[in-house]
Write an enzyme that holds these catalytic residues in place. Sequence first.
Site, short mmCIF file in Angstrom:
data_model
loop_
_atom_site.label_atom_id
_atom_site.label_comp_id
_atom_site.label_asym_id
_atom_site.label_seq_id
_atom_site.Cartn_x
_atom_site.Cartn_y
_atom_site.Cartn_z
CG ASN A 59 34.04 -3.85 4.76
OD1 ASN A 59 33.22 -4.66 4.35
ND2 ASN A 59 33.69 -2.66 5.17
CB ALA A 122 26.37 1.15 12.48
N GLY A 123 26.53 -0.46 9.41
CA GLY A 123 25.97 -1.59 8.69
C GLY A 123 25.60 -2.72 9.63
CB VAL A 124 27.23 -4.87 11.91
CG1 VAL A 124 26.91 -5.88 13.01
CG2 VAL A 124 27.47 -5.59 10.59
CG HIS A 129 32.17 -2.60 13.13
ND1 HIS A 129 30.83 -2.66 13.46
CD2 HIS A 129 32.23 -2.05 11.90
CE1 HIS A 129 30.11 -2.18 12.45
NE2 HIS A 129 30.94 -1.80 11.49
CG HIS A 131 34.61 1.32 9.37
ND1 HIS A 131 34.13 0.56 8.33
CD2 HIS A 131 33.61 1.40 10.29
CE1 HIS A 131 32.88 0.19 8.62
NE2 HIS A 131 32.55 0.69 9.79
#
Length: 168
Positions: A59, A122-124, A129, A131
């Site tokens: 990341n 969620a950043g995207v 995805h 973590h």
Amino acid sequence: MSAERHDYVADTRPVWAPWRIDYIRGPKSGECFFCVKGARDCLGDHVIYKGRHAFVLLNDYPYNSGHLLVAPYRHLATMGELNADERAEMMDLLIQAQAVLSAVMQPQAFNVGFNVGEAAGAGVKDHIHGHVVPRWQGDTNFMPVLGGPRVVPEALDATAELLRQAWK
């Protein structure tokens, strides 16, 4: 006995984090960085391992040093859209990521999971995805408590290279 007053004054000195500018200036075209990084071979992308259906990358904006992401190559928003091969490989990669991080960084624990959708953090939000975040007792120090920033003690390029070597 006199009463003394100790007002808290926030430290306003800047924290130097030049790698953040890529995030600030990041692709505005709507291009998904998982799709971009999964499709090319560039050391600066911090990709640690490429599998058949999914890949592992460091990341670029970690919660902790060694924070890894596992994503499918296909641009999918939810776990339900993954086929059986993608799901199996992603789970295997999450487990392998923990093993590699254990060998390289000796964390005491892990946070492992998925933030699905914007409301979940969620950043995207449009590319599923997972973590894998290594944790150590007391790893949340005074910085995020007082002012919000996190301290990552090692350059991302150095961490990525250590993890690539250990993955082999």
